[in-house]
Design a protein around this motif. Structure first.
Motif, PDB file in Angstrom:
ATOM      1  N   LEU A 245       0.802  -1.174   0.076  1.00 19.79           N
ATOM      2  CA  LEU A 245      -0.012  -0.143  -0.183  1.00 19.79           C
ATOM      3  C   LEU A 245       0.693   1.251  -0.004  1.00 19.79           C
ATOM      4  O   LEU A 245       0.600   2.221  -0.709  1.00 19.79           O
ATOM      5  N   ILE A 246       1.775   1.260   0.695  1.00 19.86           N
ATOM      6  CA  ILE A 246       2.989   2.417   1.007  1.00 19.86           C
ATOM      7  C   ILE A 246       3.433   2.564  -0.717  1.00 19.86           C
ATOM      8  O   ILE A 246       3.635   3.775  -1.091  1.00 19.86           O
ATOM      9  N   CYS A 247       3.857   1.589  -1.105  1.00 15.97           N
ATOM     10  CA  CYS A 247       4.475   1.548  -2.461  1.00 15.97           C
ATOM     11  C   CYS A 247       3.325   2.292  -3.509  1.00 15.97           C
ATOM     12  O   CYS A 247       3.633   2.904  -4.652  1.00 15.97           O
ATOM     13  N   GLY A 248       2.187   1.714  -3.536  1.00 11.68           N
ATOM     14  CA  GLY A 248       1.296   2.201  -4.314  1.00 11.68           C
ATOM     15  C   GLY A 248       1.018   3.863  -4.120  1.00 11.68           C
ATOM     16  O   GLY A 248       0.899   4.573  -5.277  1.00 11.68           O
ATOM     17  N   CYS A 249       1.088   4.288  -3.105  1.00 12.49           N
ATOM     18  CA  CYS A 249       0.914   5.721  -3.114  1.00 12.49           C
ATOM     19  C   CYS A 249       2.211   6.565  -3.433  1.00 12.49           C
ATOM     20  O   CYS A 249       2.196   7.436  -3.743  1.00 12.49           O
ATOM     21  N   LEU A 250       3.476   5.856  -3.081  1.00 11.51           N
ATOM     22  CA  LEU A 250       4.707   6.592  -3.544  1.00 11.51           C
ATOM     23  C   LEU A 250       4.956   6.455  -5.051  1.00 11.51           C
ATOM     24  O   LEU A 250       5.296   7.453  -5.603  1.00 11.51           O
ATOM     25  N   ASP A 251       4.467   5.652  -5.599  1.00  8.56           N
ATOM     26  CA  ASP A 251       4.705   5.423  -7.216  1.00  8.56           C
ATOM     27  C   ASP A 251       3.648   6.677  -7.884  1.00  8.56           C
ATOM     28  O   ASP A 251       4.279   6.746  -8.952  1.00  8.56           O
ATOM     29  N   LEU A 252       2.639   7.023  -7.257  1.00 14.81           N
ATOM     30  CA  LEU A 252       1.887   7.901  -7.684  1.00 14.81           C
ATOM     31  C   LEU A 252       2.744   9.531  -8.243  1.00 14.81           C
ATOM     32  O   LEU A 252       2.502   9.924  -9.225  1.00 14.81           O
ATOM     33  N   MET A 253       3.963   9.404  -7.321  1.00 12.88           N
ATOM     34  CA  MET A 253       4.931  10.511  -7.472  1.00 12.88           C
ATOM     35  C   MET A 253       5.986  10.352  -8.650  1.00 12.88           C
ATOM     36  O   MET A 253       6.817  11.174  -8.719  1.00 12.88           O
ATOM     37  N   LEU A 254       5.797   9.172  -9.270  1.00  9.76           N
ATOM     38  CA  LEU A 254       6.908   8.911 -10.220  1.00  9.76           C
ATOM     39  C   LEU A 254       6.105   8.938 -11.534  1.00  9.76           C
ATOM     40  O   LEU A 254       5.134   8.947 -11.855  1.00  9.76           O
ATOM     41  N   PRO A 255       6.883   9.083 -12.597  1.00  8.29           N
ATOM     42  CA  PRO A 255       6.427   9.639 -14.084  1.00  8.29           C
ATOM     43  C   PRO A 255       5.888   8.417 -14.653  1.00  8.29           C
ATOM     44  O   PRO A 255       6.254   7.245 -14.642  1.00  8.29           O
ATOM     45  N   GLU A 256       4.795   8.481 -15.617  1.00  8.56           N
ATOM     46  CA  GLU A 256       4.470   7.558 -16.369  1.00  8.56           C
ATOM     47  C   GLU A 256       5.371   7.352 -17.566  1.00  8.56           C
ATOM     48  O   GLU A 256       5.867   8.681 -18.041  1.00  8.56           O
ATOM     49  N   THR A 257       5.674   6.359 -18.048  1.00 10.41           N
ATOM     50  CA  THR A 257       6.639   6.145 -19.187  1.00 10.41           C
ATOM     51  C   THR A 257       6.207   5.758 -20.519  1.00 10.41           C
ATOM     52  O   THR A 257       6.658   5.614 -21.403  1.00 10.41           O
ATOM     53  N   ASN A 258       4.671   5.310 -20.537  1.00 10.46           N
ATOM     54  CA  ASN A 258       4.022   4.966 -21.652  1.00 10.46           C
ATOM     55  C   ASN A 258       4.039   5.819 -22.836  1.00 10.46           C
ATOM     56  O   ASN A 258       3.587   7.056 -22.638  1.00 10.46           O
ATOM     57  N   GLY A 259       4.622   5.641 -24.054  1.00  3.45           N
ATOM     58  CA  GLY A 259       4.660   6.479 -25.219  1.00  3.45           C
ATOM     59  C   GLY A 259       5.636   7.631 -25.025  1.00  3.45           C
ATOM     60  O   GLY A 259       5.597   8.633 -25.983  1.00  3.45           O
ATOM     61  N   ARG A 260       6.623   7.209 -24.161  1.00  7.97           N
ATOM     62  CA  ARG A 260       7.824   8.215 -23.986  1.00  7.97           C
ATOM     63  C   ARG A 260       9.111   7.724 -24.540  1.00  7.97           C
ATOM     64  O   ARG A 260       9.228   6.445 -24.418  1.00  7.97           O
ATOM     65  N   LYS A 261      10.164   8.293 -24.995  1.00  4.26           N
ATOM     66  CA  LYS A 261      11.285   7.867 -25.578  1.00  4.26           C
ATOM     67  C   LYS A 261      12.124   7.579 -24.247  1.00  4.26           C
ATOM     68  O   LYS A 261      11.952   8.184 -23.305  1.00  4.26           O
TER      69      LYS A 261
END
Length: 292
Positions: A245-261
């Motif tokens: 659950l803590i990881c799920g909350c922290l990961d919201l602060m990391l960027p999405e990489t889908n469609g990015r170089k």
């Protein structure tokens, strides 16, 4: 001993891939083997239905070899402590520790369920299959992507484990427990891809190796938590669920990489810790290019 022998024989079949797998084009180019690098890139382009790369230069220096120098080598730990990378690095380390702790712990806890030990292990092995099947679709769509799949799986897995510990109905509790197991399996599968896309090429292999070490620590700790579950199942479930659950909350602060170089160097990260590579053009294959 016979079991270990059987596992070793199966693992040795991996040597058959030695001749089938191609060498890294980047390494071939750095080594000056331009023709071979272009052959590998051409084979990859044909497989992916993309246009062929330009042919190698006809005039090469140094007797047919063009030496391409690597970027200047820097101190690795100084790189990961860079303000643009340190947050995502430590968050991903915790991600790998948590998912390994929960994934292996939940699997090893299956004999504690109200089933025959063999049936419990069979169900534990079959449960992740449908989750693995939907993972490629989830990580490719815009509304979900890599981050959405990871965050959703961590939170869903943690919540399901907690619910299974407090539900009184035994059948419903076991069903929710296995649902959590499947969600964690999905998170583990996608985490490999997302992690590789969040690191620049210059430090990707070394960073992921440290993340893998963190996962091994989680796997080492999981049997001790399973032992706790034999006398206090609720406590063991909370230990498995809380980090997820803590990881799920922290990961919201990391960027999405889908469609990015993919990022090449730390300078490509940008000024913020949530920066990623530029968005791909419309004629680029978004799903295939993510792990190029």
């Amino acid at each position: 001993r016979q079991f270990m022998l059987a596992i070793s024989v199966v693992a040795l079949t991996g040597l058959l891939f030695w001749c089938a797998l191609a060498e890294s084009p980047r390494w071939l180019a750095v080594a000056g083997r331009i023709d071979e690098a272009c052959e590998v890139l051409g084979a990859m382009a044909k497989t992916n239905g993309r246009s062929l790369p330009p042919p190698p230069p006809s005039k090469c220096e140094g007797g047919g070899r063009v030496l391409i120098s690597e970027p200047p080598q820097s101190i690795f730990f100084a790189d990961i402590c860079d303000r643009r990378l340190r947050f995502r690095f430590f968050v991903l380390c915790f991600n790998w520790f948590s998912i390994s702790l929960a994934f292996y712990g939940v699997s090893m806890s299956s004999p504690n369920l109200p089933f025959d030990v063999y049936m419990a292990n069979i169900l534990s092995a079959l449960t992740p299959i449908p989750f693995y099947a939907v993972a490629p679709m989830l990580i490719s769509v815009r509304w979900c992507g890599r981050r959405g799949a990871i965050v959703g799986s961590f939170i869903a897995g943690g919540v399901c484990l907690l619910l299974s510990a407090v539900m009184e109905d035994e059948t419903a509790s076991v069903a929710v427990y296995f649902a959590g197991n499947g969600a964690l399996s999905l998170a583990f599968a996608v985490l490999y891809m997302w992690t590789s896309e969040l690191y620049p090429t210059t430090i990707r292999a070394r960073s992921m190796s440290i993340n893998s070490v963190c996962a091994r620590f989680g796997a080492i700790c999981s049997p001790f938590v399973v032992d706790i579950g034999r006398t206090n199942p609720a406590l063991a479930t909370v230990v498995f669920a809380a980090p997820c659950l803590i990881c799920g909350c922290l990961d919201l602060m990391l960027p999405e990489t889908n469609g990015r170089k993919m990022l090449s160097t730390i300078d490509d990260v940008g000024s913020g810790s949530d920066s990623v590579g530029p968005e791909m053009s419309e004629n680029e294959d978004l799903s295939a290019s993510g792990t190029d």
